[in-house]
Design an enzyme around this catalytic site. Structure first.
Site, mmCIF file in Angstrom:
data_model
loop_
_atom_site.group_PDB
_atom_site.id
_atom_site.type_symbol
_atom_site.label_atom_id
_atom_site.label_comp_id
_atom_site.label_asym_id
_atom_site.label_seq_id
_atom_site.Cartn_x
_atom_site.Cartn_y
_atom_site.Cartn_z
ATOM 1 C CG ASP A 69 -1.902 1.157 1.267
ATOM 2 O OD1 ASP A 69 -2.397 1.456 0.225
ATOM 3 O OD2 ASP A 69 -1.913 1.518 2.467
ATOM 4 C CD GLU A 77 -0.278 -5.884 7.279
ATOM 5 O OE1 GLU A 77 -1.055 -5.667 6.385
ATOM 6 O OE2 GLU A 77 -0.748 -5.246 8.375
ATOM 7 C CE1 TYR A 89 -4.246 0.582 10.220
ATOM 8 C CE2 TYR A 89 -3.618 -1.560 10.087
ATOM 9 C CZ TYR A 89 -3.212 0.037 9.720
ATOM 10 O OH TYR A 89 -2.069 0.268 9.512
ATOM 11 C CD GLU A 123 1.291 -1.182 9.511
ATOM 12 O OE1 GLU A 123 0.055 -1.225 9.062
ATOM 13 O OE2 GLU A 123 2.189 -1.426 8.782
#
Ligand code: GCB
Length: 620
Positions: free
Chosen positions: A167, A440, A495, A530
């Site tokens: 990303d 990840e 998230y 994160e």
């Protein structure tokens, strides 16, 4: 390979500035420039490009911005007449992702991996006092054999497009400096330091190893071995030794730490050559669920970052770096992760001097081929078999599907090389407290264990002094992850409240806490590498709703409260330090907006919240 530094025996020319430049848009498979041997003459076309910089945001034609393939950089440099009789080296700090270098008509280097340096001895090709034509071909292609991976497809009209699974925008070019430097013919080739510190007695120790070599032009290599002096910050010699290996004892050492990043300096002499290295005496250890710096527990507060900015893209920029560190200081951060690739050496040098703790990451991002918007539903990452069924295939006219086999032996070899180059480059920096070998990856897939075991072993063999970790993805929670026991630290990217339960922070925080408590059972330190929410600068909403600055504040605030209820959570890194560019996508309006600072480095509301929280905590 040593970072170029000036010394009494070494000089360099930093070849920053405008270079001749040409896009290679030929239809030939190898590229027109390669077939036509563009390195043999001045590049035509009259274009120029700055180094260091990405070229993508400096052009106005969309096809050039999204160009897939090679570009060519070229310039002449006059080799100083005073360098006669010395060894001359041409070095590229970063060619993203593939660099091939010619000195005059001769190819001297070829390197894959967009974020680590490479160099070539050009003594025989450089005529002192005369111009030398330097040509660099830079390729930006990502395939299933590169790290990071990608897939290239071609439209019926022949237009190639690059797909990737991470990303951030696939910026390309000469992102860091190119150097021409001179050393004596017999020279210091490598240097490794390892430090120890006993907080009870204040005794410090610096173990060193010096590699030496002699180039073909060395007529009289020195007979004496290398010798070293360790100086304190005032320049006083505190210890000295002779020989390629040794231990320097510092009776009352001053340890390197955030708030007091004290640096010694190691002066190395070998024959006529002199080299120096800043040295911070410190230890890093994992003890149960604590991370210890110089024997004392530390908590990490900071960010995942990006080398990213307007105009220059991923090109290193001292001005941007100084602003970023000023903001880190202002907000009370003590650490960051070099997500998702090794940053410029200037950044690590600066972190050494500013006392920031760094988790240094390899460029292994996107090793999860079924993830979210970027992957293909059902794709397998590490399992060597066809990846998908027709039912889960792409829409007609959709992106090129990921091929069979996915991440295999070639990518694993590139990954290993990337880890080796990262550790070789950064192992002497006191700021680096851990190696993150991937971001990840799909560690819910059984085959991930066989893929990662040798990589972890290699990282440990290359550096036994630092913890090894990776950033775990939401699709591999404790119940299904197959690799976490191999690592020293547990790093998780989560998230809750954004991709999961958006707008429902109550539910989100319950799930976050439950999951972190499950990780805590490993008895290892946990760093949340994160968490965060996109916030469009200036968008406000009461009650807070997603995409508003207020929701970003609420999510970060609620998350910090959860972390502080779980003693094993010793680190909180917000995603991201600043807004950054991504591939064009409908869920990325002008890029990723999870920055706590805007892309031009001004605070959003969340920055003020973090400043209050982190500054109250004090340093360390
Ligand atoms: C992640 C990735 C990071 C992305 C972020 C996001 O998990 O590690 O590269 O930018 O999520 O904002 O989606």
């Amino acid at each position: 390979m040593l970072t170029p530094r000036e010394s009494s025996s070494r000089e360099y020319l930093r070849l920053d500035g405008l270079w001749r430049f040409r896009f290679d848009t030929g239809a030939e498979a190898a590229g027109a420039g390669t077939v036509q041997e563009w390195w043999r003459a001045p590049l035509t076309g009259g274009r120029e490009m700055p180094v260091p910089a990405s070229y993508n945001d400096l052009v106005t034609d969309p096809a050039e911005r999204e160009h897939v393939g090679d570009v060519w950089y070229q310039r002449d440099v006059v080799v100083p007449a005073s360098w006669a009789g010395r060894r001359i080296v041409l070095r590229c700090d970063a060619a993203t992702h593939h660099g091939t270098v010619w000195a005059g008509d001769t190819q001297v280097a070829d390197h894959s991996g967009g974020y680590t340096p490479f160099e070539a001895d050009v003594t025989e090709l450089a005529r002192c006092g005369e111009p030398l034509r330097v040509t660099v071909r830079v390729g930006n292609e990502l395939t299933m054999a590169t790290i990071p991976p990608g897939v290239i497809s071609a439209s019926a009209g022949g237009q190639r497009s690059q797909r990737y699974f991470h990303d951030f925008y696939n910026y390309a070019g000469l992102h860091r400096s190119v150097w021409l430097y001179a050393t004596p013919p017999a020279y210091i080739d490598g240097l490794t330091v390892r430090t120890d510190f006993d907080p009870a007695t204040g005794a410090g120790q610096v173990c060193y190893h010096v590699d030496t070599a002699a180039s073909g032009t060395a007529t009289d290599p020195p007979v004496a071995p290398a010798s070293v002096l360790l100086r304190d910050a005032a320049g006083e010699v505190v210890a000295q030794a002779e020989g390629p290996d040794g231990e320097l004892a510092v009776a009352s050492g001053r340890p390197w730490q955030p708030g007091d990043p004290y640096l010694y300096r190691l002066d190395v002499t070998y024959g006529a050559d002199e080299y120096w290295l800043p040295v911070g005496i410190r230890t890093v250890r994992v003890a149960g669920s604590r991370l210890l710096l110089n024997g004392a527990p530390i908590t990490l507060r900071g960010f995942g970052m990006h080398e990213d900015g307007a105009i220059r893209g991923k090109g290193h920029d001292d001005a941007r770096m100084v602003r970023d560190f000023a903001l880190l200081d202002w907000i009370g951060a003590n650490s960051f992760r070099t997500s998702h690739y090794p940053y410029a050496e200037e950044v690590l040098d600066y972190a050494d001097r500013r006392g920031l703790l760094v988790i240094a990451e390899a460029p292994a991002v996107g090793l999860h081929l079924s993830l979210g918007n970027m992957g293909d539903h059902g794709a397998r990452t590490f399992t060597p078999e066809p990846t998908k069924t027709a039912a889960s295939g792409p829409e007609p006219n959709g992106p090129e599907p990921i091929g069979a086999g996915a991440i295999g032996a070639e990518a694993a070899a590139a990954h290993l090389a990337a880890i080796r180059e990262l550790i070789a480059r950064d192992r002497n920096h006191p700021c680096v407290i851990a190696w993150s070998i991937a971001n990840e990856p799909d560690t819910a897939e059984g085959a991930a264990r066989d893929y990662f075991s040798p990589l972890v072993a290699a990282a440990r063999e290359l550096d036994a002094t630092r913890p090894v970790c990776f950033a775990n993805v939401a699709t591999a929670p404790p119940a299904v992850d197959v690799v976490t026991d191999l690592f020293d630290l547990i790093c998780v990217n989560r998230y809750y409240g954004w991709y999961v339960h958006p707008g429902d922070l109550k539910a989100a925080m319950r799930y976050l806490e439950d999951e972190l408590r499950a990780w805590a059972r490993y008895g290892k330190p946990i760093v949340v590498t994160e968490f965060g929410a996109d916030a469009l600068p200036g968008l406000h909403a009461l009650p807070p709703v997603v995409w508003s600055e207020d929701y970003q504040v609420a999510l970060i605030d609620a998350s910090l409260r959860v972390f502080r209820r779980i003693p094993q959570v010793i680190g909180e890194h917000v995603w991201n330090f600043a807004d950054f560019a991504t591939a064009q996508a409908v869920h990325r309006p002008g890029g990723n907006h999870k920055g706590v600072f805007t892309r031009d480095r001004q605070p959003k509301a969340a920055a003020w919240l973090l400043r209050e929280r982190w500054r109250d905590d004090g340093p360390g």
